[in-house]
Design a protein around this motif. Structure first.
Motif, PDB file in Angstrom:
ATOM      1  N   GLU A  53       0.823  -1.211   0.000  1.00 35.09           N
ATOM      2  CA  GLU A  53       0.000   0.000   0.000  1.00 35.09           C
ATOM      3  C   GLU A  53       0.857   1.260   0.000  1.00 35.09           C
ATOM      4  OE1 GLU A  53      -3.168  -0.051  -0.706  1.00 35.09           O
ATOM      5  OE2 GLU A  53      -2.932  -2.222  -0.790  1.00 35.09           O
ATOM      6  N   ARG A  54       1.928   1.258   0.786  1.00 32.23           N
ATOM      7  CA  ARG A  54       2.820   2.422   0.825  1.00 32.23           C
ATOM      8  C   ARG A  54       3.526   2.619  -0.516  1.00 32.23           C
ATOM      9  NH1 ARG A  54       6.589   1.095   5.390  1.00 32.23           N
ATOM     10  NH2 ARG A  54       7.769   2.783   4.487  1.00 32.23           N
ATOM     11  N   ALA A  55       3.969   1.539  -1.138  1.00 31.33           N
ATOM     12  CA  ALA A  55       4.664   1.640  -2.428  1.00 31.33           C
ATOM     13  C   ALA A  55       3.726   2.160  -3.510  1.00 31.33           C
ATOM     14  CB  ALA A  55       5.234   0.272  -2.821  1.00 31.33           C
ATOM     15  N   LYS A  56       2.484   1.717  -3.498  1.00 34.18           N
ATOM     16  CA  LYS A  56       1.518   2.180  -4.502  1.00 34.18           C
ATOM     17  C   LYS A  56       1.159   3.646  -4.278  1.00 34.18           C
ATOM     18  CE  LYS A  56      -1.652  -1.240  -5.556  1.00 34.18           C
ATOM     19  NZ  LYS A  56      -2.604  -2.285  -5.140  1.00 34.18           N
ATOM     20  N   ALA A  57       1.049   4.058  -3.024  1.00 33.78           N
ATOM     21  CA  ALA A  57       0.683   5.439  -2.710  1.00 33.78           C
ATOM     22  C   ALA A  57       1.835   6.409  -2.987  1.00 33.78           C
ATOM     23  CB  ALA A  57       0.254   5.553  -1.248  1.00 33.78           C
ATOM     24  N   CYS A  58       3.047   5.948  -2.860  1.00 32.76           N
ATOM     25  CA  CYS A  58       4.227   6.800  -3.017  1.00 32.76           C
ATOM     26  C   CYS A  58       4.385   7.288  -4.452  1.00 32.76           C
ATOM     27  CB  CYS A  58       5.468   6.030  -2.590  1.00 32.76           C
ATOM     28  SG  CYS A  58       6.975   6.983  -2.665  1.00 32.76           S
ATOM     29  N   ARG A  59       4.076   6.451  -5.413  1.00 33.39           N
ATOM     30  CA  ARG A  59       4.164   6.767  -6.834  1.00 33.39           C
ATOM     31  C   ARG A  59       5.566   7.189  -7.276  1.00 33.39           C
ATOM     32  NH1 ARG A  59      -1.168   6.697  -8.656  1.00 33.39           N
ATOM     33  NH2 ARG A  59      -2.641   7.108  -7.010  1.00 33.39           N
ATOM     34  N   GLU A 102       4.949  -1.844  -9.351  1.00 35.22           N
ATOM     35  CA  GLU A 102       5.911  -1.901 -10.449  1.00 35.22           C
ATOM     36  C   GLU A 102       7.316  -1.721  -9.885  1.00 35.22           C
ATOM     37  OE1 GLU A 102       7.072   0.571 -14.446  1.00 35.22           O
ATOM     38  OE2 GLU A 102       4.987   0.564 -13.787  1.00 35.22           O
ATOM     39  N   ILE A 103       8.204  -2.624 -10.211  1.00 34.78           N
ATOM     40  CA  ILE A 103       9.583  -2.572  -9.728  1.00 34.78           C
ATOM     41  C   ILE A 103      10.427  -1.915 -10.812  1.00 34.78           C
ATOM     42  CG2 ILE A 103      11.556  -3.945  -8.949  1.00 34.78           C
ATOM     43  CD1 ILE A 103       9.439  -6.133  -8.211  1.00 34.78           C
ATOM     44  N   SER A 104      11.088  -0.820 -10.461  1.00 32.31           N
ATOM     45  CA  SER A 104      11.895  -0.082 -11.436  1.00 32.31           C
ATOM     46  C   SER A 104      13.179  -0.821 -11.771  1.00 32.31           C
ATOM     47  CB  SER A 104      12.230   1.307 -10.900  1.00 32.31           C
ATOM     48  OG  SER A 104      11.039   2.009 -10.641  1.00 32.31           O
ATOM     49  N   ALA A 105      13.805  -1.421 -10.757  1.00 35.13           N
ATOM     50  CA  ALA A 105      15.052  -2.163 -10.976  1.00 35.13           C
ATOM     51  C   ALA A 105      15.347  -3.000  -9.740  1.00 35.13           C
ATOM     52  CB  ALA A 105      16.215  -1.226 -11.254  1.00 35.13           C
ATOM     53  N   ILE A 106      16.175  -3.990  -9.951  1.00 31.49           N
ATOM     54  CA  ILE A 106      16.715  -4.799  -8.857  1.00 31.49           C
ATOM     55  C   ILE A 106      18.172  -4.387  -8.712  1.00 31.49           C
ATOM     56  CG2 ILE A 106      17.293  -7.126  -8.080  1.00 31.49           C
ATOM     57  CD1 ILE A 106      14.944  -8.111  -9.889  1.00 31.49           C
ATOM     58  N   LEU A 107      18.583  -4.044  -7.503  1.00 33.09           N
ATOM     59  CA  LEU A 107      19.956  -3.633  -7.246  1.00 33.09           C
ATOM     60  C   LEU A 107      20.708  -4.815  -6.649  1.00 33.09           C
ATOM     61  CD1 LEU A 107      19.230  -0.140  -5.665  1.00 33.09           C
ATOM     62  CD2 LEU A 107      19.566  -0.729  -8.066  1.00 33.09           C
ATOM     63  N   ASP A 108      21.860  -5.121  -7.217  1.00 38.75           N
ATOM     64  CA  ASP A 108      22.622  -6.288  -6.786  1.00 38.75           C
ATOM     65  C   ASP A 108      24.084  -5.900  -6.641  1.00 38.75           C
ATOM     66  OD1 ASP A 108      24.173  -8.950  -7.282  1.00 38.75           O
ATOM     67  OD2 ASP A 108      22.097  -9.565  -6.913  1.00 38.75           O
ATOM     68  N   SER A 109      24.779  -6.558  -5.753  1.00 40.27           N
ATOM     69  CA  SER A 109      26.195  -6.257  -5.538  1.00 40.27           C
ATOM     70  C   SER A 109      27.119  -7.076  -6.428  1.00 40.27           C
ATOM     71  CB  SER A 109      26.565  -6.517  -4.078  1.00 40.27           C
ATOM     72  OG  SER A 109      25.854  -5.646  -3.237  1.00 40.27           O
ATOM     73  N   PHE A 110      26.598  -8.113  -7.085  1.00 44.83           N
ATOM     74  CA  PHE A 110      27.474  -9.051  -7.769  1.00 44.83           C
ATOM     75  C   PHE A 110      27.270  -9.157  -9.278  1.00 44.83           C
ATOM     76  CE2 PHE A 110      26.781 -10.536  -3.412  1.00 44.83           C
ATOM     77  CZ  PHE A 110      28.071 -10.394  -2.933  1.00 44.83           C
ATOM     78  N   CYS A 111      26.046  -8.978  -9.762  1.00 43.81           N
ATOM     79  CA  CYS A 111      25.833  -9.165 -11.198  1.00 43.81           C
ATOM     80  C   CYS A 111      24.804  -8.174 -11.719  1.00 43.81           C
ATOM     81  CB  CYS A 111      25.384 -10.596 -11.493  1.00 43.81           C
ATOM     82  SG  CYS A 111      23.759 -11.005 -10.849  1.00 43.81           S
TER      83      CYS A 111
END
Length: 87
Positions: free
Chosen positions: A22-28, A53-62
């Motif tokens: 709910e917070r992620a949807k409201a934040c926009r 909707e996920i903008s990106a996945i942040l990863d330390s390795f790949c």
């Protein structure tokens, strides 16, 4: 078998996963998932199922992509977005 007290506790416990949705949807704003480990498929599926909707996945390795979602290197992302209001 669950005791009645424990069962009552589980039923009354606040579901923080749905609160985040709910917070992620409201934040926009952009939603970045930190970590591309073994649980990413479950987290991505859960969030998409609930309309986040996920903008990106942040990863330390790949880097690369997962089901059309870019996987970015965490350090590079921070260096290029250090002054961004979306962080």
């Amino acid at each position: 078998m669950l005791s009645q007290d424990f069962l009552r506790f589980i039923q009354q416990e606040k579901n923080l996963s749905l609160e985040f949705v709910e917070r992620a949807k409201a934040c926009r704003k952009n939603v970045y998932l930190y970590g591309g480990g073994v649980h990413k498929q479950y987290v991505v599926s859960f969030l998409q199922k609930h309309g986040v909707e996920i903008s990106a996945i942040l990863d330390s390795f790949c880097q690369g992509n997962y089901e059309g979602i870019p996987i970015l290197l965490y350090d590079g992302f921070l260096l290029s977005n250090w002054d961004s209001e979306s962080l």
